[in-house]
Each structure stands twice: as C-alpha cells, then as structure tokens.
Design a protein around this motif. Structure first.
Motif, PDB file in Angstrom:
ATOM      1  N   ASP A 100      29.705  15.526  70.825  1.00 24.87           N
ATOM      2  CA  ASP A 100      29.252  14.726  69.682  1.00 24.87           C
ATOM      3  C   ASP A 100      29.002  15.596  68.452  1.00 24.87           C
ATOM      4  OD1 ASP A 100      29.108  12.023  70.853  1.00 24.87           O
ATOM      5  OD2 ASP A 100      27.623  12.953  72.167  1.00 24.87           O
ATOM      6  N   VAL A 101      28.447  16.779  68.654  1.00 25.35           N
ATOM      7  CA  VAL A 101      28.211  17.702  67.543  1.00 25.35           C
ATOM      8  C   VAL A 101      29.550  18.160  66.976  1.00 25.35           C
ATOM      9  CG1 VAL A 101      27.298  19.977  66.908  1.00 25.35           C
ATOM     10  CG2 VAL A 101      25.971  18.459  68.395  1.00 25.35           C
ATOM     11  N   ARG A 102      30.449  18.544  67.861  1.00 24.95           N
ATOM     12  CA  ARG A 102      31.767  19.024  67.431  1.00 24.95           C
ATOM     13  C   ARG A 102      32.508  17.949  66.640  1.00 24.95           C
ATOM     14  NH1 ARG A 102      33.139  20.498  72.106  1.00 24.95           N
ATOM     15  NH2 ARG A 102      34.299  18.632  72.722  1.00 24.95           N
ATOM     16  N   GLU A 103      32.521  16.717  67.132  1.00 24.36           N
ATOM     17  CA  GLU A 103      33.232  15.645  66.437  1.00 24.36           C
ATOM     18  C   GLU A 103      32.595  15.345  65.082  1.00 24.36           C
ATOM     19  OE1 GLU A 103      34.647  11.052  67.243  1.00 24.36           O
ATOM     20  OE2 GLU A 103      34.504  12.450  68.922  1.00 24.36           O
ATOM     21  N   ALA A 104      31.276  15.318  65.028  1.00 23.63           N
ATOM     22  CA  ALA A 104      30.589  15.066  63.750  1.00 23.63           C
ATOM     23  C   ALA A 104      30.888  16.181  62.752  1.00 23.63           C
ATOM     24  CB  ALA A 104      29.090  14.927  63.982  1.00 23.63           C
ATOM     25  N   ALA A 105      30.920  17.423  63.230  1.00 19.75           N
ATOM     26  CA  ALA A 105      31.226  18.551  62.342  1.00 19.75           C
ATOM     27  C   ALA A 105      32.660  18.455  61.816  1.00 19.75           C
ATOM     28  CB  ALA A 105      31.021  19.872  63.079  1.00 19.75           C
ATOM     29  N   VAL A 106      33.588  18.074  62.677  1.00 17.84           N
ATOM     30  CA  VAL A 106      34.985  17.952  62.252  1.00 17.84           C
ATOM     31  C   VAL A 106      35.117  16.883  61.174  1.00 17.84           C
ATOM     32  CG1 VAL A 106      37.301  17.249  62.991  1.00 17.84           C
ATOM     33  CG2 VAL A 106      35.982  18.859  64.378  1.00 17.84           C
ATOM     34  N   ILE A 107      34.498  15.744  61.377  1.00 22.17           N
ATOM     35  CA  ILE A 107      34.599  14.658  60.398  1.00 22.17           C
ATOM     36  C   ILE A 107      33.971  15.085  59.078  1.00 22.17           C
ATOM     37  CG2 ILE A 107      33.907  12.284  59.875  1.00 22.17           C
ATOM     38  CD1 ILE A 107      36.236  12.659  61.947  1.00 22.17           C
ATOM     39  N   SER A 131      42.821  16.798  67.427  1.00 28.90           N
ATOM     40  CA  SER A 131      41.956  16.678  68.602  1.00 28.90           C
ATOM     41  C   SER A 131      41.145  15.380  68.555  1.00 28.90           C
ATOM     42  CB  SER A 131      41.023  17.891  68.682  1.00 28.90           C
ATOM     43  OG  SER A 131      40.147  17.748  69.766  1.00 28.90           O
ATOM     44  N   ILE A 132      40.683  15.012  67.365  1.00 30.95           N
ATOM     45  CA  ILE A 132      39.948  13.745  67.206  1.00 30.95           C
ATOM     46  C   ILE A 132      40.873  12.584  67.573  1.00 30.95           C
ATOM     47  CG2 ILE A 132      38.871  12.176  65.527  1.00 30.95           C
ATOM     48  CD1 ILE A 132      37.090  14.570  66.135  1.00 30.95           C
ATOM     49  N   LEU A 133      42.113  12.640  67.110  1.00 33.38           N
ATOM     50  CA  LEU A 133      43.068  11.570  67.429  1.00 33.38           C
ATOM     51  C   LEU A 133      43.335  11.493  68.929  1.00 33.38           C
ATOM     52  CD1 LEU A 133      45.681  11.893  64.544  1.00 33.38           C
ATOM     53  CD2 LEU A 133      43.931  10.141  64.840  1.00 33.38           C
ATOM     54  N   ASP A 134      43.344  12.640  69.590  1.00 32.82           N
ATOM     55  CA  ASP A 134      43.661  12.682  71.018  1.00 32.82           C
ATOM     56  C   ASP A 134      42.492  12.322  71.923  1.00 32.82           C
ATOM     57  OD1 ASP A 134      46.230  13.491  70.385  1.00 32.82           O
ATOM     58  OD2 ASP A 134      45.835  15.629  70.749  1.00 32.82           O
ATOM     59  N   GLY A 139      36.919   4.734  66.583  1.00 40.09           N
ATOM     60  CA  GLY A 139      38.013   4.322  65.713  1.00 40.09           C
ATOM     61  C   GLY A 139      37.863   4.808  64.289  1.00 40.09           C
ATOM     62  N   HIS A 140      36.639   4.811  63.774  1.00 34.55           N
ATOM     63  CA  HIS A 140      36.411   5.293  62.410  1.00 34.55           C
ATOM     64  C   HIS A 140      36.814   6.758  62.296  1.00 34.55           C
ATOM     65  CE1 HIS A 140      34.535   6.924  58.915  1.00 34.55           C
ATOM     66  NE2 HIS A 140      33.767   7.661  59.686  1.00 34.55           N
ATOM     67  N   ASN A 141      36.353   7.578  63.240  1.00 38.24           N
ATOM     68  CA  ASN A 141      36.677   8.996  63.185  1.00 38.24           C
ATOM     69  C   ASN A 141      38.179   9.225  63.321  1.00 38.24           C
ATOM     70  OD1 ASN A 141      33.980   9.497  62.858  1.00 38.24           O
ATOM     71  ND2 ASN A 141      33.662  10.335  64.903  1.00 38.24           N
ATOM     72  N   GLN A 142      38.832   8.420  64.130  1.00 34.73           N
ATOM     73  CA  GLN A 142      40.281   8.533  64.243  1.00 34.73           C
ATOM     74  C   GLN A 142      40.963   8.202  62.916  1.00 34.73           C
ATOM     75  OE1 GLN A 142      41.032   5.966  67.616  1.00 34.73           O
ATOM     76  NE2 GLN A 142      41.168   7.724  68.992  1.00 34.73           N
TER      77      GLN A 142
END
Length: 183
Positions: A100-107, A131-134, A139-142
């Motif tokens: 969750d931290v990694r995805e939030a940082a990427v976005i 990686s987010i797409l995969d 859906g928002h992050n994608q």
C-alpha cells in the motif's frame, strides 16, 4: 482548510511540507485504526490527491475561467513550486516493502513528475506505472498509471488509449469517510 474539491488554500503548502517531512518518521509505519495499512500510505495518498489538485489538468481547466489563476505569487503557483521537494520526499518509498505504501508513493510520484524538472525520471517511473497496471486492484490508480504512460509516450500493456478527460481522481478512494482526515 487545507484542501477541498481541487482547491489549494494558503494552509495547503505548509501542511504538504509537514506531511512530506514526517514520511520517514517511525510512527508513520503505525497501522491506521481499523485497517492494516500504515499511516504512511494514507499520508502519501493525501499528497497524491493534493498534487493532483495543483496538476496541469486541474490548473488548465481553472485557467479557462480565471486567466490569472497561475500568476506568479498566487497560492497555487507557490504550491506548484513545491513539487520537486514533494517528489524527493515521496521517491524513497517507490520500492517500499509494504504494497500500500509503495502503490501510494508511485501514484504520488507519477502526478508530481509532470513537473518539467522530473522529465528525466519518467522512464524510471514508467516501470512502476506498469507494475500498478499489472498488480493493482485499484481502478483509479490503474487509470493514473495508464494515462501517465500514454502522456510519456510509453505503451501501456493490454490497454486501450485513455480518452481525454480527468485522471479520474476520486477523493477518499481508500474507503474512508469524508469526515476522516488522511492521517
């Protein structure tokens, strides 16, 4: 107020600088009440949302109605000047061990990387966006990742071209109520 419906207030920049400054504090690894997600993820999501409020897309739409909206010295222009500092605060978490931290940082990094100073980082961020797409179920992050890849001239695997329009930022997409602060 710190922010509301794509509005950047006078207090938004100091709040964002504070949030960026505490991302590395050990207390940021504490799970949020009633969730098994570190507070750091919520802080990064708030920074992403706030950065989106000052993004080229939102500013462009607003300037259609208020031409001096982004004039030097305005609140929004001053906040946008913080984007390089915010990016530097967010980027250490691009490879965080907590999903969750990694995805939030990427976005957050993807949104902040629209700043011209970070154009050289977009190829590196494209790997994270893919990686987010995969892997993301959000859906928002994608959509954010897909739109960024397309804007940067990268192929988004298995996707149709993203239609013009908003990045699809949905406040509080992590399921919290509108009355709950992000931290």
């Amino acid at each position: 107020m710190v922010g509301h419906q794509n509005t950047i207030y006078e207090a938004t920049a100091p709040a964002a600088m504070y949030v960026a400054g505490i991302l590395t504090h050990p207390a940021a690894t504490t799970p949020r009440p009633y969730r098994n997600v570190p507070i750091r993820a919520a802080l990064l999501n708030w920074l992403a949302s706030t950065a989106y409020d000052a993004s080229d897309e939102i500013v462009g739409r607003t300037e259609q109605h208020f031409p001096d909206f982004l004039a030097p010295g305005t609140i929004v222009a001053s906040f946008r000047d913080l984007r390089p500092m915010l990016y530097r605060a967010v980027s250490p978490f691009l490879r965080d061990s907590h999903e969750d931290v990694r995805e939030a940082a990427v976005i957050a990094a993807i949104i902040l990387a629209e700043h011209p100073a970070f154009a050289e980082h977009r190829d590196h961020l494209a790997v994270h966006a893919r990686s987010i797409l995969d892997t993301s179920g959000n859906g928002h992050n994608q959509r954010v990742a897909q739109k960024a890849l397309e804007a940067w001239g990268h192929d988004a695997p298995g996707s149709e071209p993203f239609l013009e329009g908003s990045w699809g930022w949905e406040p509080h997409s992590d399921g919290r109520s509108y009355l709950e602060p992000p931290f």
